[in-house]
Design an enzyme around this catalytic site. Sequence first.
Site, PDB file in Angstrom:
ATOM      1  N   CYS A 334       0.841  -1.208   0.000  1.00  0.00           N
ATOM      2  CA  CYS A 334       0.000   0.000   0.000  1.00  0.00           C
ATOM      3  C   CYS A 334       0.876   1.258   0.000  1.00  0.00           C
ATOM      4  CB  CYS A 334      -0.912   0.006   1.219  1.00  0.00           C
ATOM      5  SG  CYS A 334      -1.990   1.452   1.271  1.00  0.00           S
ATOM      6  N   ASN A 435       1.298  -8.534 -11.145  1.00  0.00           N
ATOM      7  CA  ASN A 435       0.225  -7.537 -11.165  1.00  0.00           C
ATOM      8  C   ASN A 435       0.718  -6.266 -11.857  1.00  0.00           C
ATOM      9  OD1 ASN A 435      -1.010  -5.274  -8.679  1.00  0.00           O
ATOM     10  ND2 ASN A 435      -2.154  -6.008 -10.424  1.00  0.00           N
ATOM     11  N   ASP A 437      -0.932  -3.524 -15.313  1.00  0.00           N
ATOM     12  CA  ASP A 437      -1.181  -3.162 -16.718  1.00  0.00           C
ATOM     13  C   ASP A 437      -1.862  -4.231 -17.573  1.00  0.00           C
ATOM     14  OD1 ASP A 437       0.064  -0.814 -16.056  1.00  0.00           O
ATOM     15  OD2 ASP A 437       1.980  -1.337 -16.953  1.00  0.00           O
ATOM     16  N   ARG A 459      -7.016  -2.520 -12.037  1.00  0.00           N
ATOM     17  CA  ARG A 459      -7.669  -1.525 -12.905  1.00  0.00           C
ATOM     18  C   ARG A 459      -8.326  -2.164 -14.119  1.00  0.00           C
ATOM     19  NH1 ARG A 459      -3.388   2.684 -14.532  1.00  0.00           N
ATOM     20  NH2 ARG A 459      -2.087   0.828 -14.445  1.00  0.00           N
TER      21      ARG A 459
END
Length: 588
Positions: A334, A435, A437, A459
């Site tokens: 995070c 993880n 793109d 995303r």
Amino acid sequence: GDVFTKFITTKEKFHDFIDTESSKKNDDDGETAESTEETCAEEPESKKLKLNPEEKPKEDRPDCKRHRGQNKSRPHVKPNTYEEKRLCLSNNVCPFGDKCRFFHDVAEYMASKPADIGESCHLYDTFGKCSYGVSCRFANAHTTPDFKTMENKDLVAAWENRATVRNSLNKELQTRLRKRSEPFTKSVEYLKMLSKYKDKKEQNRNGKSLTGTVPDTQPPVKTIGPLTDADVIKLRPCEKKQVLQLYLSQKRCGNLPFRRVCKRFGVDITCGEMAMCTNLLQGQQSEWALLKRHESEDVFGVQVEGCFPDTMTRCAELINNNTDVDFVDINSGCPIDLVYKKGGGCGLMTRTRKFEQIIKGMNYVLDVPLTVKIRTGVQERSNIAHKLIPEMKTWGVSMITLHGRSREQRYTKLADWDYISTCSKLASPVPLFGNGDVLSYEDAMKARETGVSGLMIARGALIKPWIFTEIKEHRHWDISSSERLDILRDFTNFGLEHWGSDTRGVEKTRTFMLEWLSFMCRYIPVGLLERVPQKINERPPYYLGRNYLESLMASQNVGDWVKISEMLLGPVPKNFNFLPKHKANAYK
């Protein structure tokens, strides 16, 4: 991908078209968006799902001042209440008497209540009763003329002993947590061992150095090693050949209704949104809501954040004893300041001693696998994940997820898949998920070549949740705008189940939908692309879709997202306002 020039337009023409068509629709006696689809021959035919049906760079805006940093222009807005007066919850005599600020007369409340949104109530139609009664925004579907709530006894009986959502916080546990009377037996054992070790180390500081760092505290019976297909990812026999596992990231809109949408499109692993361990230990209802699991989530984990071995170990024991989960994940990736500055999130990557104590402590108290999510590092040009991963293997981590960017990068520049490939080899035999793109089947296939055990998609799933179907069926899906509206309709129904069908629940569902639409608007339909696939870092130009709804869904303007929400959740309240989290200038 490049949009065909015949669809490209200017910003001014785009908004003129949306406004003109919108005013026409208002004049056409409530003609719905679905009827527009039926007359449009160019859009692809609707396709039934084969699968079982059960942060970012800002837009280039020459007319807007660019605010440097992370969302500096976002004002702090207090949450609104959209009902002036609600119905009092007391059944008989209200303890507040005349001082109570809520309605006690049902007829008086119904006279002031906003109009119903629709003619049928999803909760009543699905479960046979609606627990929101007359407060429901679809109340006419299940309310008698004398304001009594109806029930469909057959449906109620069918759902009687079936809990669709698990891991709720019960009152007894909440009381024990608040009174600090909840026992943490195994945590206390581990922390005593850690304390003895520290004392011994202090005594030996001037003498012979101790071997190792933190004592090996694993009980002899328990074996938590690398995850395998058999124990972590419970595959059906027909799926055993599917090597690449798909994992939905919990960032942003990873709420339960959105996860249910993604399950329908074939995601394998889901995880709750990041919960702060201190808030869970205090029995905060809002934080415990992040642990809730729907029955459709067959492989589900919860993600926690913290920076101290004592709180993280106790939190792990609390989760182990009171929830039904398949794994627990530590978020050490995070990037937000609130978490990082106190030593949590990415901060743990630079505090290896504390990180080791946390992992070993959590493993000591857990009966399920412990997984970790990390980034490449903190600074942009200083990768440290490759140094950390070999150590993590010895600490007992069962799976590692690596986001191919540093904390400093956030979402600027592309994810470093070459580095992910290097780390994947270092992690073996512990599975490593990559993880960053992934927005298409091609992106997933390229990622597969790096040797990762699976893909975490964040995303990409927000922009197009059907990406899981595309990857599993090895194709591009030219999905129609009516199908996309149906996906939003499903989300609406799931939201009403989860947050409620009263005004408060409806507006919470709307807020989460608008947050999702701020990502979904970046999707460019496959049929409009000159070059497939669309890349996640390419900013789409202004273009007109094959019909009004497709154009409306392509709008980057918050007002147009509100129009889409009104198709499903009725008109917004008078004092409604919404500002997307990741871009504060989503206006014309």
